[in-house]
Design a protein around this motif. Structure first.
Motif, PDB file in Angstrom:
ATOM      1  N   MET A   1       0.666  -1.194  -0.005  1.00  0.00           N
ATOM      2  CA  MET A   1      -0.043   0.057  -0.055  1.00  0.00           C
ATOM      3  C   MET A   1       0.810   1.289   0.090  1.00  0.00           C
ATOM      4  N   PHE A   2       1.984   1.255   0.614  1.00  0.00           N
ATOM      5  CA  PHE A   2       2.983   2.529   0.797  1.00  0.00           C
ATOM      6  C   PHE A   2       4.428   2.258   0.483  1.00  0.00           C
ATOM      7  N   GLY A   3       4.577   1.249  -0.091  1.00  0.00           N
ATOM      8  CA  GLY A   3       5.958   1.016  -0.426  1.00  0.00           C
ATOM      9  C   GLY A   3       6.491   1.960  -1.621  1.00  0.00           C
ATOM     10  N   GLN A   4       5.553   2.541  -2.244  1.00  0.00           N
ATOM     11  CA  GLN A   4       6.135   3.395  -3.333  1.00  0.00           C
ATOM     12  C   GLN A   4       5.256   4.791  -3.144  1.00  0.00           C
ATOM     13  N   PRO A   5       5.644   5.682  -2.181  1.00  0.00           N
ATOM     14  CA  PRO A   5       4.599   6.954  -1.847  1.00  0.00           C
ATOM     15  C   PRO A   5       4.534   7.681  -3.126  1.00  0.00           C
ATOM     16  N   ALA A   6       3.310   8.180  -3.386  1.00  0.00           N
ATOM     17  CA  ALA A   6       3.067   8.942  -4.389  1.00  0.00           C
ATOM     18  C   ALA A   6       3.615  10.418  -4.158  1.00  0.00           C
ATOM     19  N   ASP A   7       3.888  11.198  -5.235  1.00  0.00           N
ATOM     20  CA  ASP A   7       4.503  12.455  -5.414  1.00  0.00           C
ATOM     21  C   ASP A   7       3.507  13.334  -4.769  1.00  0.00           C
ATOM     22  N   SER A   8       2.266  13.147  -4.541  1.00  0.00           N
ATOM     23  CA  SER A   8       1.225  14.048  -4.265  1.00  0.00           C
ATOM     24  C   SER A   8       1.381  13.915  -2.820  1.00  0.00           C
ATOM     25  N   TRP A   9       1.813  12.901  -2.110  1.00  0.00           N
ATOM     26  CA  TRP A   9       1.674  12.919  -0.582  1.00  0.00           C
ATOM     27  C   TRP A   9       2.659  13.624   0.179  1.00  0.00           C
ATOM     28  N   PRO A  10       2.099  14.731   1.061  1.00  0.00           N
ATOM     29  CA  PRO A  10       3.025  15.803   1.570  1.00  0.00           C
ATOM     30  C   PRO A  10       4.372  15.071   2.373  1.00  0.00           C
ATOM     31  N   GLN A  11       5.606  15.636   2.356  1.00  0.00           N
ATOM     32  CA  GLN A  11       6.429  15.310   3.053  1.00  0.00           C
ATOM     33  C   GLN A  11       6.528  16.205   4.208  1.00  0.00           C
ATOM     34  N   MET A  12       6.349  15.482   5.530  1.00  0.00           N
ATOM     35  CA  MET A  12       6.392  16.212   6.730  1.00  0.00           C
ATOM     36  C   MET A  12       7.221  15.392   7.789  1.00  0.00           C
ATOM     37  N   THR A  13       7.318  15.868   9.063  1.00  0.00           N
ATOM     38  CA  THR A  13       7.971  15.182  10.196  1.00  0.00           C
ATOM     39  C   THR A  13       7.030  14.824  11.112  1.00  0.00           C
ATOM     40  N   VAL A  14       7.846  13.974  11.882  1.00  0.00           N
ATOM     41  CA  VAL A  14       6.897  13.452  13.005  1.00  0.00           C
ATOM     42  C   VAL A  14       6.436  14.483  13.707  1.00  0.00           C
ATOM     43  N   GLU A  15       7.175  15.767  14.156  1.00  0.00           N
ATOM     44  CA  GLU A  15       6.868  16.834  14.894  1.00  0.00           C
ATOM     45  C   GLU A  15       5.565  17.443  14.273  1.00  0.00           C
ATOM     46  N   GLU A  16       5.647  17.540  12.941  1.00  0.00           N
ATOM     47  CA  GLU A  16       4.375  18.202  12.051  1.00  0.00           C
ATOM     48  C   GLU A  16       3.249  17.400  12.179  1.00  0.00           C
ATOM     49  N   VAL A  17       3.269  16.095  12.238  1.00  0.00           N
ATOM     50  CA  VAL A  17       2.013  15.349  12.398  1.00  0.00           C
ATOM     51  C   VAL A  17       1.623  14.967  13.787  1.00  0.00           C
ATOM     52  N   ALA A  18       2.315  15.496  14.783  1.00  0.00           N
ATOM     53  CA  ALA A  18       1.643  15.262  16.021  1.00  0.00           C
ATOM     54  C   ALA A  18       0.748  16.181  16.349  1.00  0.00           C
TER      55      ALA A  18
END
Length: 367
Positions: free
Chosen positions: A159-176
């Motif tokens: 499901m996630f082995g090849q992330p889509a380019d449209s998925w935002p790049q964030m950090t754990v701090e930003e998704v907390a």
């Protein structure tokens, strides 16, 4: 070239260490045939004794004392006898030395251990067959659980082995969670002393609760209500992610929904996620299985002081965030696998208890 392990008995040296350790000249090594036994004198107390079931012929380090069942004795029966709880307990008593993991047992003391008078050869063979069958059933359950673990990994990578380019790049701090203290370690120093633990009250979570990469109750620790009021900012909530940052590093678990009031110790980093962005079960899988996460941890912990994890490293971990709906589908699938795994684990516990009972009765002449 063979070596001896605590749990898996005889294995090829190259399989155990990914290379051959012995020199070209192995003339001093001991020749091992099928059904021969050996033990590690430094780890006999831990049950490092085994029968060669897998190899017709091999050589093993002269460090290991070797022996075989004498005529009139079934190798399978002898194997179960030397691995019985009674004898492993006896091995611990004959081990000597000041370094816990290197306590040595002598051949003389081993040979002088008392064992029950064995029954006839035919009876030994019958007992060995019963115990082999019970052990085989347990092994199949363990294999099924291992396959289910592999299935969870497969679901994640498919499901996630090849992330889509449209998925935002964030950090754990930003998704907390945006609230203050969403990423925290437990109380340090004099804030919480082991002498302040009580027999009941508010639970205190440590490494043992996350070390298997799933939440489990290990040693129970509590603090009083009065102490909890001073440390309430360290409270752990359902769905939080616990990451071990001391001792055994990099293990993690999701806090279950039925968790009672609890705080975490300084050995854990606790992350409360922003539920609008992240499903805890997905972040747990990302931490353990994502190639991106593993590469980041290898690089950062290698450069960190003492090669350890800390809250700063956890905060900056990169996360390519998939759509929340896709994360929820993943969590649903994993929950189904976990329910099946729980069923297998309950059956395994019963089988292990049955084997222990059969083994105990076998050497008392009651089987």
């Amino acid at each position: 070239m063979l070596t001896l392990t605590e749990r898996n008995g005889f294995v090829r040296q190259a399989d155990r260490f990914n290379k051959r350790l012995a020199t070209d000249d192995v003339s001093s090594y001991k020749h091992i045939k099928r059904d021969d036994f050996a033990f590690n004198p430094y780890l006999l107390w831990a049950g490092a004794i085994a029968r060669n079931r897998s190899f017709d012929s091999g050589v093993i380090s002269p460090l290991y004392p070797t022996f075989r069942a004498s005529p009139g004795h079934c190798p399978g029966y002898v194997e179960r006898l030397v691995l019985s709880e009674t004898l492993i307990s006896a091995y611990d008593k004959i081990a000597y030395g000041s370094v816990p993991r290197r306590r040595r047992s002598s051949v003389k003391d081993f040979l002088n251990l008392e064992v029950p008078t064995p029954p006839t050869l035919r009876e030994q063979e019958r007992i060995a067959a019963i115990l082999d069958r019970a052990d085989e059933l347990s092994a199949k359950r363990r294999q099924a659980i291992a396959h289910l673990d592999a299935l969870t990994q497969s679901i994640f990578h498919s499901m996630f082995g090849q992330p889509a380019d449209s998925w935002p790049q964030m950090t754990v701090e930003e998704v907390a969670d945006p609230q203050k203290g969403a990423i925290r370690t437990g109380p340090f120093g004099s804030q919480l002393l082991t002498s302040e633990f009580t027999e009941h009250g508010v639970a205190v979570l440590g490494i043992d609760n996350a070390v298997t990469n799933r939440f489990a109750w290990g040693q129970r620790r509590y603090i009083s209500e009065e102490k909890y009021r001073k440390l309430e900012r360290y409270r752990v909530w359902p769905g939080d992610l616990l990451i071990t940052i001391m001792g055994t590093l990099g293990r993690c678990a999701v806090v279950p929904s039925d968790i009672p009031r609890a705080i975490n110790t300084k050995h854990l980093c606790c992350v409360t996620v922003n539920e609008k962005l992240i499903v805890s079960e997905w972040l747990h899988a990302h931490f353990l299985q994502s190639n991106e996460a593993r590469m980041y941890l290898r690089q950062t912990t290698k450069g960190a002081i003492m090669g350890g994890l800390n809250m700063g490293i956890v905060k900056k971990m990169p996360v390519r965030v998939p759509p929340i709906e896709l994360q929820r589908v993943f969590a649903t699938r994993v929950a189904a696998v976990e329910r099946l795994k729980e069923t297998h684990q309950k059956h395994l516990a019963k089988l292990d208890a049955l084997f222990a009972s059969l083994q105990s009765r076998a050497f008392k002449g009651e089987l």
